[in-house]
Design a protein around this motif. Structure first.
Motif, PDB file in Angstrom:
ATOM      1  N   MET A   1       0.831  -1.194   0.000  1.00  0.00           N
ATOM      2  CA  MET A   1       0.000   0.000   0.000  1.00  0.00           C
ATOM      3  C   MET A   1       0.869   1.250   0.000  1.00  0.00           C
ATOM      4  N   GLY A   2       2.010   1.232   0.685  1.00  0.00           N
ATOM      5  CA  GLY A   2       2.857   2.408   0.624  1.00  0.00           C
ATOM      6  C   GLY A   2       3.658   2.610   1.880  1.00  0.00           C
ATOM      7  N   ASP A   3       4.210   3.820   2.030  1.00  0.00           N
ATOM      8  CA  ASP A   3       5.012   4.175   3.182  1.00  0.00           C
ATOM      9  C   ASP A   3       4.093   4.566   4.333  1.00  0.00           C
ATOM     10  N   HIS A   4       4.595   4.326   5.549  1.00  0.00           N
ATOM     11  CA  HIS A   4       3.830   4.681   6.750  1.00  0.00           C
ATOM     12  C   HIS A   4       4.778   5.384   7.692  1.00  0.00           C
ATOM     13  N   ASP A   5       4.302   6.417   8.364  1.00  0.00           N
ATOM     14  CA  ASP A   5       5.157   7.106   9.309  1.00  0.00           C
ATOM     15  C   ASP A   5       4.353   7.527  10.522  1.00  0.00           C
ATOM     16  N   SER A   6       5.085   7.991  11.536  1.00  0.00           N
ATOM     17  CA  SER A   6       4.464   8.292  12.817  1.00  0.00           C
ATOM     18  C   SER A   6       4.382   9.784  13.101  1.00  0.00           C
ATOM     19  N   GLU A   7       4.389  10.626  12.050  1.00  0.00           N
ATOM     20  CA  GLU A   7       4.402  12.062  12.304  1.00  0.00           C
ATOM     21  C   GLU A   7       3.152  12.531  13.033  1.00  0.00           C
ATOM     22  N   PHE A   8       2.032  11.845  12.879  1.00  0.00           N
ATOM     23  CA  PHE A   8       0.802  12.267  13.527  1.00  0.00           C
ATOM     24  C   PHE A   8       0.746  11.842  14.981  1.00  0.00           C
ATOM     25  N   LEU A   9       1.698  11.045  15.463  1.00  0.00           N
ATOM     26  CA  LEU A   9       1.724  10.641  16.864  1.00  0.00           C
ATOM     27  C   LEU A   9       1.847  11.860  17.770  1.00  0.00           C
ATOM     28  N   HIS A  10       2.633  12.822  17.357  1.00  0.00           N
ATOM     29  CA  HIS A  10       2.949  13.960  18.213  1.00  0.00           C
ATOM     30  C   HIS A  10       2.122  15.196  17.877  1.00  0.00           C
ATOM     31  N   LEU A  14      -2.095  15.453   9.749  1.00  0.00           N
ATOM     32  CA  LEU A  14      -1.998  14.349   8.805  1.00  0.00           C
ATOM     33  C   LEU A  14      -1.721  14.929   7.430  1.00  0.00           C
ATOM     34  N   SER A  15      -0.935  14.202   6.639  1.00  0.00           N
ATOM     35  CA  SER A  15      -0.632  14.700   5.302  1.00  0.00           C
ATOM     36  C   SER A  15      -1.060  13.679   4.256  1.00  0.00           C
ATOM     37  N   GLY A  16      -1.168  14.137   3.017  1.00  0.00           N
ATOM     38  CA  GLY A  16      -1.446  13.264   1.888  1.00  0.00           C
ATOM     39  C   GLY A  16      -2.678  12.392   2.065  1.00  0.00           C
ATOM     40  N   PHE A  17      -2.511  11.117   1.750  1.00  0.00           N
ATOM     41  CA  PHE A  17      -3.610  10.163   1.807  1.00  0.00           C
ATOM     42  C   PHE A  17      -4.165  10.023   3.223  1.00  0.00           C
ATOM     43  N   HIS A  18      -3.281  10.143   4.224  1.00  0.00           N
ATOM     44  CA  HIS A  18      -3.727  10.064   5.616  1.00  0.00           C
ATOM     45  C   HIS A  18      -4.762  11.157   5.902  1.00  0.00           C
ATOM     46  N   SER A  19      -4.524  12.350   5.394  1.00  0.00           N
ATOM     47  CA  SER A  19      -5.456  13.461   5.569  1.00  0.00           C
ATOM     48  C   SER A  19      -6.778  13.190   4.865  1.00  0.00           C
ATOM     49  N   LEU A  20      -6.705  12.610   3.679  1.00  0.00           N
ATOM     50  CA  LEU A  20      -7.907  12.278   2.929  1.00  0.00           C
ATOM     51  C   LEU A  20      -8.811  11.326   3.715  1.00  0.00           C
ATOM     52  N   LEU A  21      -8.202  10.343   4.387  1.00  0.00           N
ATOM     53  CA  LEU A  21      -8.987   9.404   5.193  1.00  0.00           C
ATOM     54  C   LEU A  21      -9.598  10.098   6.396  1.00  0.00           C
ATOM     55  N   GLY A  22      -8.843  10.957   7.072  1.00  0.00           N
ATOM     56  CA  GLY A  22      -9.371  11.747   8.171  1.00  0.00           C
ATOM     57  C   GLY A  22      -9.518  11.021   9.493  1.00  0.00           C
ATOM     58  N   TYR A  23      -8.652  10.064   9.782  1.00  0.00           N
ATOM     59  CA  TYR A  23      -8.746   9.320  11.036  1.00  0.00           C
ATOM     60  C   TYR A  23      -8.045  10.041  12.180  1.00  0.00           C
ATOM     61  N   GLN A  24      -8.254   9.535  13.389  1.00  0.00           N
ATOM     62  CA  GLN A  24      -7.593  10.049  14.591  1.00  0.00           C
ATOM     63  C   GLN A  24      -6.783   8.928  15.230  1.00  0.00           C
ATOM     64  N   GLN A  25      -5.648   9.280  15.800  1.00  0.00           N
ATOM     65  CA  GLN A  25      -4.861   8.296  16.545  1.00  0.00           C
ATOM     66  C   GLN A  25      -5.508   8.132  17.909  1.00  0.00           C
ATOM     67  N   ILE A  61      -2.454   0.935   7.670  1.00  0.00           N
ATOM     68  CA  ILE A  61      -1.823   1.971   8.484  1.00  0.00           C
ATOM     69  C   ILE A  61      -1.613   1.491   9.919  1.00  0.00           C
ATOM     70  N   ALA A  62      -2.668   0.961  10.551  1.00  0.00           N
ATOM     71  CA  ALA A  62      -2.568   0.530  11.953  1.00  0.00           C
ATOM     72  C   ALA A  62      -1.591  -0.629  12.126  1.00  0.00           C
ATOM     73  N   MET A  63      -1.578  -1.566  11.187  1.00  0.00           N
ATOM     74  CA  MET A  63      -0.662  -2.704  11.300  1.00  0.00           C
ATOM     75  C   MET A  63       0.787  -2.266  11.097  1.00  0.00           C
ATOM     76  N   ALA A  64       1.027  -1.322  10.201  1.00  0.00           N
ATOM     77  CA  ALA A  64       2.384  -0.785  10.028  1.00  0.00           C
ATOM     78  C   ALA A  64       2.807  -0.014  11.273  1.00  0.00           C
ATOM     79  N   GLN A  65       1.902   0.756  11.828  1.00  0.00           N
ATOM     80  CA  GLN A  65       2.208   1.509  13.045  1.00  0.00           C
ATOM     81  C   GLN A  65       2.587   0.578  14.194  1.00  0.00           C
ATOM     82  N   ALA A  66       1.947  -0.592  14.255  1.00  0.00           N
ATOM     83  CA  ALA A  66       2.223  -1.532  15.344  1.00  0.00           C
ATOM     84  C   ALA A  66       3.699  -1.917  15.401  1.00  0.00           C
ATOM     85  N   GLY A  67       4.391  -1.853  14.279  1.00  0.00           N
ATOM     86  CA  GLY A  67       5.806  -2.197  14.247  1.00  0.00           C
ATOM     87  C   GLY A  67       6.737  -1.025  14.111  1.00  0.00           C
TER      88      GLY A  67
END
Length: 146
Positions: A1-10, A14-25, A61-67
């Motif tokens: 699916m693509g790259d995943h990062d933790s910038e929204f943790l802090h 959200l940027s790019g596709f993450h922003s389009l989805l509009g989820y919350q951590q 996204i969530a499974m990538a974040q888990a690691g």
């Protein structure tokens, strides 16, 4: 699916596709991540239920974040999805869904995670498993600068 990062943790936007989805951590600790999404019309398919692509993206996204948990402000860890399998088990048209990713196994660069999506009544909507590769520079807990 693509790259995943933790910038929204802090608290960063959200940027790019993450922003389009509009989820919350909702939660994020070593080995487990939870994200929440309040369903909007843009998340639904033509039948009026949540689109499978939205479920799959959130699981990815969530499974990538888990690691790739990174406890250091201003820094992140990144992973690339190598494989992802999703099984759809239910439908919903509204409310808030919760997506949980859990790291199950892994070495220094490759890890495996499982994921689940539940609606706000606790009904299981989808399950998934995936294999991810840690990107260069992200193999240590301090990751890389954002």
């Amino acid at each position: 699916m693509g790259d995943h990062d933790s910038e929204f943790l802090h608290g960063a936007e959200l940027s790019g596709f993450h922003s389009l989805l509009g989820y919350q951590q909702a939660e994020w600790v070593e080995g487990e991540a939870v994200i929440a999404l309040e369903l909007q019309p843009r998340h639904l398919n033509l039948a009026g239920v949540i689109h499978g692509g939205v479920l799959t993206s959130l699981l990815d996204i969530a499974m990538a974040q888990a690691g790739t948990y990174c406890p250091y402000p201003g820094r992140m860890r990144k992973a690339i999805t190598l494989s992802l399998t999703t099984t759809f088990t239910g439908q919903c048209s509204g409310g808030t869904i919760r997506v949980t990713g859990r790291k199950r196994a892994g070495g220094t660069r490759i890890f495996n995670s499982t994921g689940e999506v539940h609606d706000d009544q606790g009904n299981l909507l989808a399950i998934a498993e995936g294999t991810f590769r840690i990107r260069s520079g992200s193999d240590k807990p301090e990751g890389v600068p954002i």
